[in-house]
Write a protein that holds these residues in place. Structure first.
Motif, PDB file in Angstrom:
ATOM      1  N   PRO A 141       0.816  -1.224   0.000  1.00  0.00           N
ATOM      2  CA  PRO A 141       0.000   0.000   0.000  1.00  0.00           C
ATOM      3  C   PRO A 141       0.850   1.276   0.000  1.00  0.00           C
ATOM      4  O   PRO A 141       0.492   2.259  -0.637  1.00  0.00           O
ATOM      5  CB  PRO A 141      -0.818  -0.115   1.282  1.00  0.00           C
ATOM      6  CG  PRO A 141      -0.927  -1.587   1.520  1.00  0.00           C
ATOM      7  CD  PRO A 141       0.387  -2.157   1.051  1.00  0.00           C
ATOM      8  N   GLU A 142       1.989   1.254   0.701  1.00  0.00           N
ATOM      9  CA  GLU A 142       2.869   2.419   0.733  1.00  0.00           C
ATOM     10  C   GLU A 142       3.454   2.698  -0.649  1.00  0.00           C
ATOM     11  O   GLU A 142       3.571   3.853  -1.066  1.00  0.00           O
ATOM     12  CB  GLU A 142       4.005   2.220   1.750  1.00  0.00           C
ATOM     13  CG  GLU A 142       3.547   2.144   3.192  1.00  0.00           C
ATOM     14  CD  GLU A 142       2.980   0.765   3.581  1.00  0.00           C
ATOM     15  OE1 GLU A 142       3.285  -0.249   2.915  1.00  0.00           O
ATOM     16  OE2 GLU A 142       2.211   0.724   4.554  1.00  0.00           O
ATOM     17  N   GLU A 143       3.843   1.642  -1.369  1.00  0.00           N
ATOM     18  CA  GLU A 143       4.392   1.810  -2.717  1.00  0.00           C
ATOM     19  C   GLU A 143       3.314   2.317  -3.679  1.00  0.00           C
ATOM     20  O   GLU A 143       3.578   3.157  -4.534  1.00  0.00           O
ATOM     21  CB  GLU A 143       4.968   0.485  -3.230  1.00  0.00           C
ATOM     22  CG  GLU A 143       6.213   0.040  -2.485  1.00  0.00           C
ATOM     23  CD  GLU A 143       6.640  -1.376  -2.847  1.00  0.00           C
ATOM     24  OE1 GLU A 143       7.859  -1.600  -2.947  1.00  0.00           O
ATOM     25  OE2 GLU A 143       5.769  -2.252  -3.035  1.00  0.00           O
ATOM     26  N   LYS A 144       2.106   1.813  -3.505  1.00  0.00           N
ATOM     27  CA  LYS A 144       0.999   2.235  -4.375  1.00  0.00           C
ATOM     28  C   LYS A 144       0.638   3.693  -4.160  1.00  0.00           C
ATOM     29  O   LYS A 144       0.260   4.399  -5.098  1.00  0.00           O
ATOM     30  CB  LYS A 144      -0.240   1.367  -4.128  1.00  0.00           C
ATOM     31  CG  LYS A 144      -0.123  -0.036  -4.654  1.00  0.00           C
ATOM     32  CD  LYS A 144      -1.389  -0.824  -4.361  1.00  0.00           C
ATOM     33  CE  LYS A 144      -1.269  -2.252  -4.848  1.00  0.00           C
ATOM     34  NZ  LYS A 144      -2.485  -3.023  -4.581  1.00  0.00           N
ATOM     35  N   GLN A 145       0.762   4.164  -2.914  1.00  0.00           N
ATOM     36  CA  GLN A 145       0.344   5.530  -2.591  1.00  0.00           C
ATOM     37  C   GLN A 145       1.107   6.562  -3.426  1.00  0.00           C
ATOM     38  O   GLN A 145       0.536   7.566  -3.846  1.00  0.00           O
ATOM     39  CB  GLN A 145       0.519   5.824  -1.111  1.00  0.00           C
ATOM     40  CG  GLN A 145       0.019   7.204  -0.762  1.00  0.00           C
ATOM     41  CD  GLN A 145      -0.228   7.380   0.709  1.00  0.00           C
ATOM     42  OE1 GLN A 145      -0.090   6.451   1.490  1.00  0.00           O
ATOM     43  NE2 GLN A 145      -0.604   8.577   1.083  1.00  0.00           N
ATOM     44  N   VAL A 146       2.382   6.325  -3.686  1.00  0.00           N
ATOM     45  CA  VAL A 146       3.173   7.248  -4.502  1.00  0.00           C
ATOM     46  C   VAL A 146       2.510   7.429  -5.871  1.00  0.00           C
ATOM     47  O   VAL A 146       2.329   8.556  -6.344  1.00  0.00           O
ATOM     48  CB  VAL A 146       4.616   6.721  -4.677  1.00  0.00           C
ATOM     49  CG1 VAL A 146       5.399   7.570  -5.662  1.00  0.00           C
ATOM     50  CG2 VAL A 146       5.324   6.652  -3.333  1.00  0.00           C
ATOM     51  N   TYR A 147       2.134   6.337  -6.480  1.00  0.00           N
ATOM     52  CA  TYR A 147       1.527   6.386  -7.808  1.00  0.00           C
ATOM     53  C   TYR A 147       0.106   6.950  -7.758  1.00  0.00           C
ATOM     54  O   TYR A 147      -0.323   7.653  -8.668  1.00  0.00           O
ATOM     55  CB  TYR A 147       1.534   4.997  -8.444  1.00  0.00           C
ATOM     56  CG  TYR A 147       2.942   4.483  -8.649  1.00  0.00           C
ATOM     57  CD1 TYR A 147       3.746   4.992  -9.658  1.00  0.00           C
ATOM     58  CD2 TYR A 147       3.472   3.513  -7.809  1.00  0.00           C
ATOM     59  CE1 TYR A 147       5.048   4.541  -9.833  1.00  0.00           C
ATOM     60  CE2 TYR A 147       4.766   3.053  -7.974  1.00  0.00           C
ATOM     61  CZ  TYR A 147       5.545   3.570  -8.996  1.00  0.00           C
ATOM     62  OH  TYR A 147       6.823   3.126  -9.166  1.00  0.00           O
ATOM     63  N   GLN A 148      -0.598   6.641  -6.695  1.00  0.00           N
ATOM     64  CA  GLN A 148      -1.960   7.159  -6.556  1.00  0.00           C
ATOM     65  C   GLN A 148      -1.943   8.677  -6.396  1.00  0.00           C
ATOM     66  O   GLN A 148      -2.812   9.376  -6.934  1.00  0.00           O
ATOM     67  CB  GLN A 148      -2.662   6.478  -5.377  1.00  0.00           C
ATOM     68  CG  GLN A 148      -2.955   5.013  -5.658  1.00  0.00           C
ATOM     69  CD  GLN A 148      -3.373   4.229  -4.425  1.00  0.00           C
ATOM     70  OE1 GLN A 148      -3.047   4.597  -3.303  1.00  0.00           O
ATOM     71  NE2 GLN A 148      -4.085   3.132  -4.641  1.00  0.00           N
ATOM     72  N   GLU A 149      -0.944   9.202  -5.680  1.00  0.00           N
ATOM     73  CA  GLU A 149      -0.830  10.650  -5.525  1.00  0.00           C
ATOM     74  C   GLU A 149      -0.492  11.302  -6.862  1.00  0.00           C
ATOM     75  O   GLU A 149      -1.042  12.353  -7.211  1.00  0.00           O
ATOM     76  CB  GLU A 149       0.229  10.988  -4.472  1.00  0.00           C
ATOM     77  CG  GLU A 149      -0.218  10.651  -3.062  1.00  0.00           C
ATOM     78  CD  GLU A 149       0.888  10.771  -2.030  1.00  0.00           C
ATOM     79  OE1 GLU A 149       2.057  11.073  -2.392  1.00  0.00           O
ATOM     80  OE2 GLU A 149       0.598  10.547  -0.838  1.00  0.00           O
ATOM     81  N   LYS A 150       0.403  10.683  -7.622  1.00  0.00           N
ATOM     82  CA  LYS A 150       0.738  11.214  -8.951  1.00  0.00           C
ATOM     83  C   LYS A 150      -0.489  11.196  -9.859  1.00  0.00           C
ATOM     84  O   LYS A 150      -0.722  12.133 -10.614  1.00  0.00           O
ATOM     85  CB  LYS A 150       1.871  10.397  -9.589  1.00  0.00           C
ATOM     86  CG  LYS A 150       3.216  10.632  -8.952  1.00  0.00           C
ATOM     87  CD  LYS A 150       4.284   9.791  -9.631  1.00  0.00           C
ATOM     88  CE  LYS A 150       5.637   9.988  -8.986  1.00  0.00           C
ATOM     89  NZ  LYS A 150       6.698   9.219  -9.655  1.00  0.00           N
TER      90      LYS A 150
END
Length: 101
Positions: free
Chosen positions: A29-38
């Protein structure tokens, strides 16, 4: 992992989407959050571009109605699309290279 493949095989859109989906499902989930914010930032930018396009389109449509423009409807549409920051050349290249598109 498609980047570690030593072969030069070309993947179609569907195959690439499947591989990307598999890679996405393995992220934390932490790795996904970077892409979700972008993605959220990009959605905001696109929404602004669409709003500007719609404003311009409405002004252009009103101007077209009041003037005798020699442009065809298709030419006007292409002109409006070019004013957006769309990667048209990239989209055309992808469409040309991938028969699935």
């Amino acid at each position: 992992n498609p980047s570690s493949s030593s072969s030069k095989e070309k993947l179609g859109v569907a195959a690439m989407a499947k591989l990307l989906g598999q890679s996405w499902s393995r992220l934390t989930p932490e790795e996904k959050q970077v892409y979700q914010e972008k993605a959220a930032l990009e959605r905001e930018q696109v929404a602004k571009q669409v709003e500007e396009y719609q404003k311009h389109h409405a002004v252009a449509a009103a101007a077209d109605e009041s003037s005798s423009s020699s442009l065809t409807s298709q030419q006007r549409q292409q002109e409006h699309l070019l004013q957006l920051d769309l990667p048209v050349a990239r989209i055309r290249k992808i469409a040309k290279l991938d028969p699935d598109v």
